[in-house]
Design an enzyme around this catalytic site. Structure first.
Site, PDB file in Angstrom:
ATOM      1  N   ARG A 299       1.107 -19.900  18.971  1.00 56.80           N
ATOM      2  CA  ARG A 299      -0.222 -19.748  18.391  1.00 56.80           C
ATOM      3  C   ARG A 299      -1.305 -19.627  19.458  1.00 56.80           C
ATOM      4  O   ARG A 299      -1.159 -20.102  20.585  1.00 56.80           O
ATOM      5  CB  ARG A 299      -0.552 -20.935  17.494  1.00 56.80           C
ATOM      6  CG  ARG A 299      -0.616 -22.255  18.244  1.00 56.80           C
ATOM      7  CD  ARG A 299      -0.859 -23.422  17.286  1.00 56.80           C
ATOM      8  NE  ARG A 299      -0.796 -24.697  17.972  1.00 56.80           N
ATOM      9  CZ  ARG A 299      -1.871 -25.387  18.343  1.00 56.80           C
ATOM     10  NH1 ARG A 299      -3.078 -24.931  18.101  1.00 56.80           N
ATOM     11  NH2 ARG A 299      -1.735 -26.542  18.970  1.00 56.80           N
TER      12      ARG A 299
ATOM     13  N   LYS B 126       1.202 -22.783  22.925  1.00 58.37           N
ATOM     14  CA  LYS B 126      -0.180 -22.512  22.558  1.00 58.37           C
ATOM     15  C   LYS B 126      -0.921 -21.923  23.750  1.00 58.37           C
ATOM     16  O   LYS B 126      -0.940 -22.504  24.830  1.00 58.37           O
ATOM     17  CB  LYS B 126      -0.880 -23.784  22.104  1.00 58.37           C
ATOM     18  CG  LYS B 126      -2.326 -23.547  21.696  1.00 58.37           C
ATOM     19  CD  LYS B 126      -3.151 -24.806  21.835  1.00 58.37           C
ATOM     20  CE  LYS B 126      -4.612 -24.498  21.647  1.00 58.37           C
ATOM     21  NZ  LYS B 126      -5.302 -24.278  22.899  1.00 58.37           N
TER      22      LYS B 126
ATOM     23  N   HIS C  91      14.900 -26.475  23.474  1.00 59.55           N
ATOM     24  CA  HIS C  91      14.422 -26.875  22.158  1.00 59.55           C
ATOM     25  C   HIS C  91      13.446 -28.051  22.224  1.00 59.55           C
ATOM     26  O   HIS C  91      13.526 -28.903  23.089  1.00 59.55           O
ATOM     27  CB  HIS C  91      15.597 -27.185  21.225  1.00 59.55           C
ATOM     28  CG  HIS C  91      16.625 -28.097  21.832  1.00 59.55           C
ATOM     29  ND1 HIS C  91      17.476 -27.709  22.839  1.00 59.55           N
ATOM     30  CD2 HIS C  91      16.920 -29.382  21.577  1.00 59.55           C
ATOM     31  CE1 HIS C  91      18.249 -28.712  23.174  1.00 59.55           C
ATOM     32  NE2 HIS C  91      17.928 -29.738  22.420  1.00 59.55           N
TER      33      HIS C  91
ATOM     34  N   ASN D  26      12.467 -23.710  34.245  1.00 58.23           N
ATOM     35  CA  ASN D  26      13.310 -24.257  33.184  1.00 58.23           C
ATOM     36  C   ASN D  26      12.744 -25.594  32.708  1.00 58.23           C
ATOM     37  O   ASN D  26      12.526 -26.497  33.514  1.00 58.23           O
ATOM     38  CB  ASN D  26      14.741 -24.456  33.677  1.00 58.23           C
ATOM     39  CG  ASN D  26      15.664 -24.833  32.543  1.00 58.23           C
ATOM     40  OD1 ASN D  26      15.982 -24.031  31.682  1.00 58.23           O
ATOM     41  ND2 ASN D  26      16.095 -26.085  32.538  1.00 58.23           N
TER      42      ASN D  26
ATOM     43  N   ALA E  38      15.152 -30.022  27.167  1.00 54.91           N
ATOM     44  CA  ALA E  38      14.766 -30.423  25.816  1.00 54.91           C
ATOM     45  C   ALA E  38      13.715 -31.523  25.815  1.00 54.91           C
ATOM     46  O   ALA E  38      13.794 -32.481  26.583  1.00 54.91           O
ATOM     47  CB  ALA E  38      15.999 -30.892  25.048  1.00 54.91           C
TER      48      ALA E  38
ATOM     49  N   ASN F 179      -2.252 -30.748  27.060  1.00 53.09           N
ATOM     50  CA  ASN F 179      -3.427 -29.944  27.334  1.00 53.09           C
ATOM     51  C   ASN F 179      -4.735 -30.629  26.965  1.00 53.09           C
ATOM     52  O   ASN F 179      -5.785 -29.997  26.961  1.00 53.09           O
ATOM     53  CB  ASN F 179      -3.325 -28.614  26.583  1.00 53.09           C
ATOM     54  CG  ASN F 179      -3.312 -28.790  25.077  1.00 53.09           C
ATOM     55  OD1 ASN F 179      -3.032 -29.867  24.563  1.00 53.09           O
ATOM     56  ND2 ASN F 179      -3.600 -27.715  24.367  1.00 53.09           N
TER      57      ASN F 179
END
Length: 169
Positions: free
Chosen positions: A49, A67, A79, A93, A96, A102
């Site tokens: 988004r 984002k 994931h 890299n 998980a 942010n």
């Protein structure tokens, strides 16, 4: 950037461009503008988004949220990662559960500072994640606090909090 894309190579709709060689699994939410380059994999239920650009040969794992970020070639987000307002270098890299924060929710003064040559420098903004250098590795469940500047090849251990502002990096 969307206007400059070759429409024979990208499916473009509602400010979302997906290269014809990329795979976007079921349940992914894409809120434009977003550009997904060639040979990218985006796993089920990822959420992109607020303006993202993903370079070639990247992998965004299932359940990731991205984002307002740029992700350069051959980077992999496993994931359940969150990356906000960041620049992710080439061949990075994230294992998980890694998080690049942010926002400084824990305090009244939300201004984000970065550490430059040992000194804290205000960015003048309240939303900024990190710049992660090429070839860096973030271990599972690690957290990079807002304002992180990670040099190329940086290793952040599993379960580590990387907070340059607080001197924990």
């Amino acid at each position: 950037m969307l206007a400059d894309l070759d429409p024979s190579q990208f499916r473009i709709e509602n400010e979302v461009a997906i290269h014809v060689t990329s795979v976007v699994e079921q349940g992914v939410i894409l809120k434009g503008p977003v550009i997904i380059s060639a040979d990218v994999f985006i796993g089920a239920h990822a959420y992109l988004r607020g303006g993202n650009w993903i370079d070639v040969n990247c992998s965004i794992g299932p359940g990731c949220e991205l984002k307002s970020s740029f992700v350069f070639a051959e980077s992999r987000l496993a994931h359940f990662n969150f990356i906000g307002d960041s620049i992710i270098g080439r061949d990075v890299n994230l294992e998980a559960g890694s998080v690049i924060c942010n926002h400084r929710n824990e305090r009244v003064d939300k201004d984000i500072a970065v550490r430059v040559d040992g000194d804290l420098v205000s960015t003048g903004i309240t939303k900024f994640g990190a710049v992660v250098g090429d070839g860096s590795r973030l271990g599972a469940n690690s957290v990079v606090a807002p304002g992180g500047l990670l040099q190329p090849g940086t290793l952040v251990g599993r379960g580590t909090v990387w907070d340059q502002e607080a001197g924990q990096a």
